[in-house]
Write an enzyme that holds these catalytic residues in place. Structure first.
Site, PDB file in Angstrom:
ATOM      1  N   SER A 131       0.812  -1.217   0.000  1.00  0.00           N
ATOM      2  CA  SER A 131       0.000   0.000   0.000  1.00  0.00           C
ATOM      3  C   SER A 131       0.847   1.271   0.000  1.00  0.00           C
ATOM      4  CB  SER A 131      -0.921   0.025   1.217  1.00  0.00           C
ATOM      5  OG  SER A 131      -1.856  -1.026   1.172  1.00  0.00           O
ATOM      6  N   PRO A 133       0.360   5.916  -0.048  1.00  0.00           N
ATOM      7  CA  PRO A 133      -0.591   6.989   0.286  1.00  0.00           C
ATOM      8  C   PRO A 133      -1.676   7.171  -0.767  1.00  0.00           C
ATOM      9  CG  PRO A 133       1.639   7.682   0.796  1.00  0.00           C
ATOM     10  CD  PRO A 133       1.760   6.371   0.085  1.00  0.00           C
ATOM     11  N   GLY A 134      -1.332   6.939  -2.041  1.00  0.00           N
ATOM     12  CA  GLY A 134      -2.311   7.106  -3.115  1.00  0.00           C
ATOM     13  C   GLY A 134      -2.719   5.821  -3.784  1.00  0.00           C
ATOM     14  N   SER A 137      -6.575   0.488  -1.948  1.00  0.00           N
ATOM     15  CA  SER A 137      -7.457  -0.516  -2.521  1.00  0.00           C
ATOM     16  C   SER A 137      -7.107  -0.809  -3.978  1.00  0.00           C
ATOM     17  CB  SER A 137      -8.914  -0.046  -2.420  1.00  0.00           C
ATOM     18  OG  SER A 137      -9.305   0.081  -1.068  1.00  0.00           O
ATOM     19  N   GLN A 343     -22.988  -4.867  23.542  1.00  0.00           N
ATOM     20  CA  GLN A 343     -24.318  -4.400  23.933  1.00  0.00           C
ATOM     21  C   GLN A 343     -24.917  -5.279  25.029  1.00  0.00           C
ATOM     22  OE1 GLN A 343     -25.071  -1.655  22.432  1.00  0.00           O
ATOM     23  NE2 GLN A 343     -27.103  -1.247  23.285  1.00  0.00           N
ATOM     24  N   GLU A 370      -5.869  -5.856   3.566  1.00  0.00           N
ATOM     25  CA  GLU A 370      -5.856  -6.930   2.560  1.00  0.00           C
ATOM     26  C   GLU A 370      -7.096  -6.881   1.666  1.00  0.00           C
ATOM     27  OE1 GLU A 370      -4.449 -10.831   3.639  1.00  0.00           O
ATOM     28  OE2 GLU A 370      -3.522 -10.027   5.456  1.00  0.00           O
TER      29      GLU A 370
END
Length: 386
Positions: A131, A133-134, A137, A343, A370
């Protein structure tokens, strides 16, 4: 073997792993510093042979060992069992596998000899640096430049971001662009030791307890001996690695969901309220039943995806879709189950140090890394309409 059934040896192994995680790994994890690599914990994973299992089987396709606990399914059973009792141990194991699997599957003999034994022993920390910064995905859009430096070398210039185990890893599997304008066809995987001149890193303060950082490459020199696989074929290295590990991300999620479910069953069965126990309230009992059903459905899909990978190989039709479905369903399910467990427990679950407070922080990240849930849906849809 049917995907929905584990044999006695596998069930026994999962029980042993849960006990090992609780008795040996959990005390080491509690001594660790959040956001830092816990080297004693990684070393313990190596000493017990669990890291070695990641690299002992043939890389493509991954085969079962004699006990039925090898390959992709074995990895899922490890991650699920460790996550149930010690998420830190699970994550440390998974990050070693993710970072070093490209070397195991595509590396040269020299690369394997230098780094795999150290990674398997827990002495060298691995990291998977994809990965940017730009380019998160959309992994094919990565821009870390690998510019030619002489007839047989390159200089890496640019940044990587959101890299687990950075900046403390000892070596990185780095994906860089060797051919501009070629999309996924112009990416090459490199093995880059952390002490390579020009490579620096900084830690990022993230919600996830495990270490995540950014890397800066200032003309880092790499040569042909550092190439993992083939030049301009690194995207295949990245995607087959992710397809290998995506079902096991789902297994991590199932382990967390199982822990939250069991805690909820125990709590609602003994908690007095309104003249009985919480479990006597139909709304509560039905909520726990829904949690159990979703957890079991996710578990079965994870096992099915891993079994298909083991029996058919990483490039068989439908493998990417199965892996995406398993990760998508399991991580979304775990988010639901852990939230429901909080909850049901009430304010006590939000107290620092409570199991569910810990799981609530841990469970969010797998829906992003991932390949985010939206990316998984895209992979599934692409194959359905192909």
């Amino acid at each position: 073997m049917p995907a929905f059934s584990l044999d006695p040896s596998q069930n026994d192994w999962c029980t042993e792993l849960r006990a090992l995680a609780a008795d040996r790994f959990r005390p080491l994890a509690e001594k660790g510093e959040p956001g830092r690599v816990n080297r004693p914990l990684v070393a313990a994973l190596g000493e017990t042979g669990l890291l070695g299992r990641l690299f002992s089987a043939p890389a493509e396709p991954l085969e079962r060992d004699g006990t039925g606990t090898g390959g992709a399914l074995g990895l899922c059973l490890m991650r699920e069992s460790l996550a149930y009792a010690c998420t830190e141990a699970e994550t440390a194991l998974a990050l070693q596998g993710l970072g070093a699997h490209p070397v195991h599957a595509y590396g040269t003999a020299a690369q394997r000899e230098r780094w795999l034994s150290e990674a398997a022993a827990g002495r060298a920390i691995a990291a998977f640096a994809l990965s940017e910064p730009g380019a998160g995905s959309d992994a094919a859009a990565l821009s870390l430049a690998a510019d030619r430096d002489g007839p047989d070398g390159w200089r890496l210039s640019g940044e990587k971001c959101w890299i687990s185990n950075a900046p403390e890893a000892d070596f990185y599997t780095v994906f860089a662009r060797t051919t501009r304008g070629a999309g996924s066809r112009g990416v090459t995987a490199f093995l880059v030791p952390a002490d390579r001149e020009g490579l620096t890193g900084t830690a990022l303060d993230m919600l996830s307890p495990h270490p995540i950082g950014a890397l800066a490459f200032d003309g880092v020199r790499v040569g042909p001996e550092d190439v993992i696989g083939e030049v301009d074929r690194g995207f295949r290295v990245a995607m087959t690695t992710l397809n290998r590990f995506r079902p096991s991300v789902g297994a991590f999620a199932v382990g967390m969901a199982s822990a939250a479910l069991d805690a909820s069953i125990a709590h609602t069965a003994r908690r007095d309220a309104f003249g009985g126990t919480l479990a006597d309230l139909q709304s509560v009992a039905h909520r726990v039943a829904e949690m159990a059903t979703r957890t079991e459905a996710a578990r079965l899909m994870v096992y099915a995806a891993a079994s298909a990978y083991d029996h058919e190989g990483p490039r068989a039709p439908g493998i990417a879709r199965r892996a995406a479905m398993a990760k998508l369903l399991a991580t979304e399910t775990a988010q639901y189950v852990v939230d429901a467990a909080v909850q049901l427990h009430g304010a006590r679950a939000l107290q620092r140090g409570h199991l569910l407070e810990h799981l609530y922080r841990e469970v969010r990240a797998p829906r992003v890394y991932e390949g985010a849930s939206e990316v998984q849906r895209g992979i599934i849809a692409k194959e359905l309409y192909a």
